[in-house]
Motif scaffolding. Structure first.
Motif, PDB file in Angstrom:
ATOM      1  N   GLY A 556       0.980  -1.398   0.132  1.00  0.00           N
ATOM      2  CA  GLY A 556      -0.003  -0.026  -0.005  1.00  0.00           C
ATOM      3  C   GLY A 556       0.862   1.417   0.063  1.00  0.00           C
ATOM      4  O   GLY A 556       0.148   2.466   0.238  1.00  0.00           O
ATOM      5  N   ARG A 557       2.035   1.165  -0.325  1.00  0.00           N
ATOM      6  CA  ARG A 557       2.905   2.333  -0.234  1.00  0.00           C
ATOM      7  C   ARG A 557       3.163   2.881  -2.028  1.00  0.00           C
ATOM      8  O   ARG A 557       4.133   2.432  -2.338  1.00  0.00           O
ATOM      9  CB  ARG A 557       4.240   2.034   0.492  1.00  0.00           C
ATOM     10  N   TYR A 558       2.243   3.496  -2.414  1.00  0.00           N
ATOM     11  CA  TYR A 558       1.861   3.485  -3.765  1.00  0.00           C
ATOM     12  C   TYR A 558       3.000   4.597  -4.330  1.00  0.00           C
ATOM     13  O   TYR A 558       3.479   4.535  -5.543  1.00  0.00           O
ATOM     14  CB  TYR A 558       0.335   3.723  -3.958  1.00  0.00           C
ATOM     15  N   ARG A 559       3.062   5.597  -3.846  1.00  0.00           N
ATOM     16  CA  ARG A 559       4.051   6.760  -4.112  1.00  0.00           C
ATOM     17  C   ARG A 559       5.400   6.367  -4.196  1.00  0.00           C
ATOM     18  O   ARG A 559       6.047   6.585  -5.236  1.00  0.00           O
ATOM     19  CB  ARG A 559       3.888   8.080  -3.178  1.00  0.00           C
ATOM     20  N   GLU A 560       5.902   5.624  -3.007  1.00  0.00           N
ATOM     21  CA  GLU A 560       7.252   5.065  -2.898  1.00  0.00           C
ATOM     22  C   GLU A 560       7.257   4.127  -4.086  1.00  0.00           C
ATOM     23  O   GLU A 560       8.355   4.039  -5.040  1.00  0.00           O
ATOM     24  CB  GLU A 560       7.237   4.284  -1.682  1.00  0.00           C
ATOM     25  N   SER A 561       6.283   3.028  -4.467  1.00  0.00           N
ATOM     26  CA  SER A 561       6.418   1.966  -5.427  1.00  0.00           C
ATOM     27  C   SER A 561       6.521   2.977  -6.775  1.00  0.00           C
ATOM     28  O   SER A 561       7.630   2.512  -7.680  1.00  0.00           O
ATOM     29  CB  SER A 561       5.181   1.482  -5.448  1.00  0.00           C
ATOM     30  N   ILE A 581      -1.974   0.467 -11.026  1.00  0.00           N
ATOM     31  CA  ILE A 581      -2.584   0.315  -9.568  1.00  0.00           C
ATOM     32  C   ILE A 581      -2.204   1.167  -8.795  1.00  0.00           C
ATOM     33  O   ILE A 581      -3.006   1.993  -7.973  1.00  0.00           O
ATOM     34  CB  ILE A 581      -2.133  -1.294  -9.021  1.00  0.00           C
ATOM     35  N   ASN A 582      -0.883   1.716  -8.756  1.00  0.00           N
ATOM     36  CA  ASN A 582      -0.430   2.800  -7.933  1.00  0.00           C
ATOM     37  C   ASN A 582      -1.284   4.066  -8.403  1.00  0.00           C
ATOM     38  O   ASN A 582      -1.850   4.692  -7.386  1.00  0.00           O
ATOM     39  CB  ASN A 582       0.937   2.995  -7.892  1.00  0.00           C
ATOM     40  N   ALA A 583      -1.572   4.299  -9.562  1.00  0.00           N
ATOM     41  CA  ALA A 583      -2.275   5.396  -9.938  1.00  0.00           C
ATOM     42  C   ALA A 583      -3.529   5.765  -9.293  1.00  0.00           C
ATOM     43  O   ALA A 583      -4.235   6.797  -8.868  1.00  0.00           O
ATOM     44  CB  ALA A 583      -1.867   5.786 -11.487  1.00  0.00           C
ATOM     45  N   VAL A 584      -4.232   4.370  -9.440  1.00  0.00           N
ATOM     46  CA  VAL A 584      -5.686   4.542  -9.214  1.00  0.00           C
ATOM     47  C   VAL A 584      -5.704   4.947  -7.606  1.00  0.00           C
ATOM     48  O   VAL A 584      -6.856   5.610  -7.226  1.00  0.00           O
ATOM     49  CB  VAL A 584      -6.286   3.119  -9.426  1.00  0.00           C
ATOM     50  N   ASN A 585      -4.699   4.197  -6.939  1.00  0.00           N
ATOM     51  CA  ASN A 585      -4.890   4.444  -5.386  1.00  0.00           C
ATOM     52  C   ASN A 585      -4.513   5.857  -4.995  1.00  0.00           C
ATOM     53  O   ASN A 585      -4.780   6.253  -3.798  1.00  0.00           O
ATOM     54  CB  ASN A 585      -3.884   3.392  -4.739  1.00  0.00           C
ATOM     55  N   LEU A 586      -3.814   6.565  -6.030  1.00  0.00           N
ATOM     56  CA  LEU A 586      -3.138   8.110  -5.695  1.00  0.00           C
ATOM     57  C   LEU A 586      -4.274   8.799  -6.172  1.00  0.00           C
ATOM     58  O   LEU A 586      -4.105   9.957  -6.275  1.00  0.00           O
ATOM     59  CB  LEU A 586      -1.921   8.173  -6.286  1.00  0.00           C
ATOM     60  N   GLY A 587      -5.331   8.445  -6.757  1.00  0.00           N
ATOM     61  CA  GLY A 587      -6.495   9.410  -7.480  1.00  0.00           C
ATOM     62  C   GLY A 587      -6.145   9.662  -8.716  1.00  0.00           C
ATOM     63  O   GLY A 587      -6.756  10.600  -9.122  1.00  0.00           O
ATOM     64  N   GLU A 588      -5.441   9.366  -9.425  1.00  0.00           N
ATOM     65  CA  GLU A 588      -4.875   9.731 -10.742  1.00  0.00           C
ATOM     66  C   GLU A 588      -5.204   8.673 -11.748  1.00  0.00           C
ATOM     67  O   GLU A 588      -4.563   8.036 -12.422  1.00  0.00           O
ATOM     68  CB  GLU A 588      -3.172   9.683 -10.939  1.00  0.00           C
ATOM     69  N   VAL A 589      -6.753   8.658 -11.972  1.00  0.00           N
ATOM     70  CA  VAL A 589      -7.284   7.769 -12.763  1.00  0.00           C
ATOM     71  C   VAL A 589      -7.018   7.749 -14.197  1.00  0.00           C
ATOM     72  O   VAL A 589      -6.736   6.722 -14.962  1.00  0.00           O
ATOM     73  CB  VAL A 589      -8.748   7.518 -12.619  1.00  0.00           C
TER      74      VAL A 589
END
Length: 637
Positions: A556-561, A581-589
């Motif tokens: 769940g460390r999406y920005r670091e990933s 997957i990271n982008a969706v969880n960071l609100g960047e659809v």
């Protein structure tokens, strides 16, 4: 899912053993470490006589003395041995008895024919792995042994404190010594070996028998020089095709000639690290260091030591900076295989030494290392009729490591041909298991369910073979880690991954790629630690950035990933899919949708259903990932 390049290639390095210790059994034990000094002259003068004395001496003193003191030998390696005792008193008494016995036997020989042993004893916690031990208790004992003078016994402060009022001999304080991978210095004591002359006068022995404690360790030295004595004594399985290497004492190029200890320490650490590579035979220090300070002809050294490669180099240290130049040479031709310069800065000399030696070891013995690359050309130079089991392994591995669907199928054909010729080969069965895994997790399989089923079957068949070589054992645990991952038994997957790393802790490629296992088990910090170790010691392996990114995404460390994966580019479909997957969880659809389009342009076969089939993580995590990818525009089926 996955992303990982899988394969296999290479005293435990302590910092890795500590990382692994959390999932392993531990106990308090007294560890005796011993090695032989002054060996080469004896062999040159009377090789056959030495062999006879080794065989007799092993039975007379070495084995019975340790057994009489309730000890157990758990490792014979290079020019040394390790034994464990439940009682620290027994361990110290045994060490003294061995040195007294050796002194008695040596008294019958001229000084230039004597074999001397140095011994270190420590009391500490050890990590149990099968019949082997790792950890601080072992590490300190080995360091104490290296400090001891020939014929001496050095012990730690813990040992001296525990036994000083229980034994008749005294202890001489040698001060506190800083040891590798230890934050605090260790108090060191030397045992005063009094009474040896009286014992010698009462217990006479025949001249023809060599010290037993030396016997086992020297037997391994003989293996280093010729090979056959090792098999005669211990019957260890190994392939005749496994390359051999001698590490010469690195030259001290520093302005201060007293810094020779540092260059010697670098050389010894490289020898110890390479000795842990399961598919490499390393000449013991006492043989390779005989060339120290002498003009060297690498081809002559190769003949005298019976090695395929020679590693030589130089060390320059000043203030807080060290530069090491290392070069690997083909001992048959004298041609350079590889050369590199390593620079490191820092105030802790132990840390400097560790940082660079780990990188050199990784560059040479890792699954992507120079020795493996050098061996490919030898395998491909042979005609099909003369190919042996190991040649099939190398040929297929060369293709496998190219990591494309086309090269993977070429590896499949090579290993299938090899298995038809060598149907009982554990080596080829295990490699085929890695190939099945790679095909399945990367979406290259024509029958994913069948490939996934065969991973565990091939792993267990391979591990059930008799007389597995060290390379095959490492590969077996590695593949079993993936098999358990596929079966979603994350606890056992992690246990197998740790067992594989314990067998080859310096294989940077393996350590880094296995990071997906602790990630799937939920231990993200351990996964990141493993990828960082791999990247640090195998910097050319860019795939490890993807492995690290994958682990961070699971956690769940999406920005670091995303930061870890940004520099990779979009050459592999799973890279943009993980970033989606990271982008969706960071609100960047919208960004996530762009990533999915890139992935489908690289490999249009990817769907959410395929992702679910090829990804092995916790069910809740997988459900979220599938939902994220569908939201980013990946087709459901």
């Amino acid at each position: 899912m996955l992303i990982l390049v899988v394969g296999c290639g290479n005293l435990a390095i302590f910092h890795i053993a500590v990382q692994l210790g959390e999932a392993m059994d531990r106990k308090l034990a007294a560890i005796l470490a011993a090695d032989v000094v002054g060996y080469s002259t004896l062999m040159e003068q009377d090789e056959q006589g030495t062999f006879e004395r080794l065989r007799a001496g092993r039975k007379e003193l070495f084995e019975p003395e340790i057994a009489r003191h309730h000890g157990r030998i758990f490792k014979l390696m290079g020019d040394g041995l390790l034994a464990e005792f439940a009682s620290v008193v027994d361990a110290v008494e045994c060490a003294v008895a061995l040195q007294r016995g050796l002194a008695e036997r040596n008294s019958s020989f001229p000084e230039d024919e004597r074999i001397n042993v140095r011994i270190g004893v420590n009391l500490g916690e050890v990590i149990i792995e099968g019949d082997d031990f790792y950890g601080e208790g072992v590490n300190i004992a080995a360091r104490l042994e290296q400090m001891a003078e020939p014929g001496g016994v050095y012990v730690s402060g813990k040992v001296a404190k525990e036994v000083e009022k229980k034994l008749a001999f005294g202890f001489e304080p040698m001060g506190e010594r800083l040891m590798k991978n230890m934050d605090e210095p260790v108090p060191v004591y030397r045992i005063k070996l009094l009474g040896a002359p009286e014992i010698r006068s009462r217990r006479r022995r025949r001249k023809s028998y060599m010290p037993g404690a030396a016997a086992a360790a020297v037997a391994l030295l003989v293996f280093a020089a010729g090979g056959w004595l090792y098999f005669n004594f211990f019957g260890a399985p190994a392939s005749a095709n496994v390359p051999s290497i001698a590490v010469l004492a690195f030259d001290n190029m520093s302005d201060d000639p007293n810094l020779g200890y540092f260059s010697d320490g670098v050389s010894e650490d490289i020898i110890a690290g390479l000795a842990r590579a399961p598919d490499l035979s390393v000449i013991a220090r006492n043989s390779s260091f005989t060339y120290k300070g002498k003009p060297t002809d690498v081809r002559q050294i190769g003949k005298e030591l019976n090695v395929s490669y020679v590693l030589e180099g130089s060390v320059r240290k000043d203030a807080e900076r060290v530069r090491i130049v290392a070069q690997l040479i083909d001992a048959k031709t004298g041609g350079h295989v590889w050369a590199q310069r390593f620079d490191q800065s820092g105030s802790n000399p132990m840390a400097l030494q560790d940082a660079i030696t780990d990188r050199i070891i990784g560059a040479i013995s890792s699954d992507t290392g120079q020795l493996k690359r050098s061996r490919y050309s030898e395998a491909w130079s042979k005609d099909a009729a003369s190919l042996e089991e190991y040649d099939y392994y190398l040929r297929g591995h060369d293709k496998f490591m190219q990591y494309t669907p086309e090269a993977m199928e070429e590896a499949y054909q090579i290993w299938s041909e090899g298995m038809a010729k060598f149907p009982d080969s554990a080596l080829l069965k295990l490699k085929m298991g890695f190939l099945r895994y790679a095909r399945a997790v990367n979406g290259w399989s024509q029958d994913t369910a069948e490939d996934l089923r065969l991973i565990g079957e091939l792993a267990r068949q391979g591990m059930s073979s008799d007389n597995l070589s060290p390379l095959e054992r490492k590969m077996g645990h590695w593949l079993l880690a993936y098999a358990n991952l596929v079966e979603r038994d994350f606890e056992n997957a992690l246990r197998e991954a740790e067992a594989a790393i314990a067998l080859a802790p310096n294989d940077a490629f393996m350590v880094g790629t296995l990071a997906e296992v602790p990630a799937a088990a939920g231990d993200i910090d351990k996964a990141v630690s493993w990828t960082d170790f791999g990247s640090r010691n195998d910097p050319a392996n860019v795939i490890l950035a993807l492995t690290k990114g994958w682990a961070l995404t699971i956690g769940g460390r999406y920005r670091e990933s995303d930061e870890a994966m940004k520099a990779l580019g979009d050459w592999f479909a799973t890279i943009p899919l993980v970033r989606a997957i990271n982008a969706v969880n960071l609100g960047e659809v919208d960004e996530a949708k762009r990533h999915v389009k890139k992935a489908l342009a690289l490999d249009p076969s990817w769907t959410a259903e395929k992702w679910r089939t090829a990804t092995f993580v916790d069910a809740d995590v997988l459900d979220r990932q599938v939902s994220n990818l569908i939201k980013a525009g990946l087709p459901e089926k």
